[in-house]
Motif scaffolding. Structure first.
Motif, PDB file in Angstrom:
ATOM      1  N   UNK A  85       0.802  -1.224   0.000  1.00 13.80           N
ATOM      2  CA  UNK A  85       0.000   0.000   0.000  1.00 13.80           C
ATOM      3  C   UNK A  85       0.835   1.275   0.000  1.00 13.80           C
ATOM      4  N   UNK A  86       2.076   1.196  -0.424  1.00 14.61           N
ATOM      5  CA  UNK A  86       2.922   2.378  -0.525  1.00 14.61           C
ATOM      6  C   UNK A  86       3.326   2.968   0.814  1.00 14.61           C
ATOM      7  N   UNK A  87       3.327   2.161   1.862  1.00 13.88           N
ATOM      8  CA  UNK A  87       3.626   2.653   3.202  1.00 13.88           C
ATOM      9  C   UNK A  87       4.687   1.781   3.865  1.00 13.88           C
ATOM     10  N   UNK A  88       5.405   2.372   4.822  1.00 11.62           N
ATOM     11  CA  UNK A  88       6.344   1.592   5.632  1.00 11.62           C
ATOM     12  C   UNK A  88       5.541   0.641   6.523  1.00 11.62           C
ATOM     13  N   UNK A  89       6.182  -0.404   7.011  1.00  8.25           N
ATOM     14  CA  UNK A  89       5.486  -1.443   7.760  1.00  8.25           C
ATOM     15  C   UNK A  89       4.763  -0.895   8.982  1.00  8.25           C
ATOM     16  N   UNK A  90       5.429  -0.062   9.777  1.00  4.63           N
ATOM     17  CA  UNK A  90       4.788   0.437  10.994  1.00  4.63           C
ATOM     18  C   UNK A  90       3.601   1.345  10.670  1.00  4.63           C
ATOM     19  N   UNK A  91       3.723   2.167   9.635  1.00  4.34           N
ATOM     20  CA  UNK A  91       2.616   3.026   9.227  1.00  4.34           C
ATOM     21  C   UNK A  91       1.464   2.195   8.690  1.00  4.34           C
ATOM     22  N   UNK A  92       1.781   1.190   7.876  1.00  7.30           N
ATOM     23  CA  UNK A  92       0.751   0.331   7.283  1.00  7.30           C
ATOM     24  C   UNK A  92      -0.009  -0.429   8.376  1.00  7.30           C
ATOM     25  N   UNK A  93       0.687  -0.989   9.350  1.00  5.56           N
ATOM     26  CA  UNK A  93       0.019  -1.747  10.412  1.00  5.56           C
ATOM     27  C   UNK A  93      -0.847  -0.831  11.279  1.00  5.56           C
TER      28      UNK A  93
END
Length: 113
Positions: free
Chosen positions: A7-15
């Motif tokens: 989704x075009x996001x870093x892992x922590x931001x995506x979670x």
């Protein structure tokens, strides 16, 4: 498998985003988001409802680790999960509603069945 779309996001931001969207879906019963996010939220929300059907202390703690609001966890275990006691999966529905006006992103409404 959930979590495979970046989704075009870093892992922590995506979670954090998926936890928030899942919490809001369970709190309100329906949210509007992009199709890709809706498909990710569907798997997370269905896992939470499945946890709610077991209704043990362990599953409540697992749900609290993912859902960001305690009152939503209470609602999940007391209202939402018992409603789906006889149903084996398929707790959510995704309805496409067309492109977003600003950037033409395909939008969808995800709701509890």
């Amino acid at each position: 498998m959930p979590g495979t779309r970046k989704l075009g996001k870093a892992t922590d931001h995506r979670m954090a985003m998926l936890k928030n969207l899942t919490t809001q879906l369970l709190a309100h019963g329906k949210i509007e988001t992009s199709v890709a996010k809706a498909k990710e939220v569907r798997s997370m929300a269905e896992k939470m409802i499945t946890l709610g059907k077991q209704n043990t202390l362990h599953t409540k703690r697992q749900a609290l680790a993912f859902i960001t609001e305690e009152d939503v966890v209470t609602k999940l275990f007391n209202e939402i999960a018992p409603k789906y006691a006889e149903r084996n999966g398929g707790y959510t529905r995704i309805v496409k509603i067309g492109p977003r006006r600003g950037d033409a992103c395909e939008m969808a409404v995800i709701e509890l069945v």
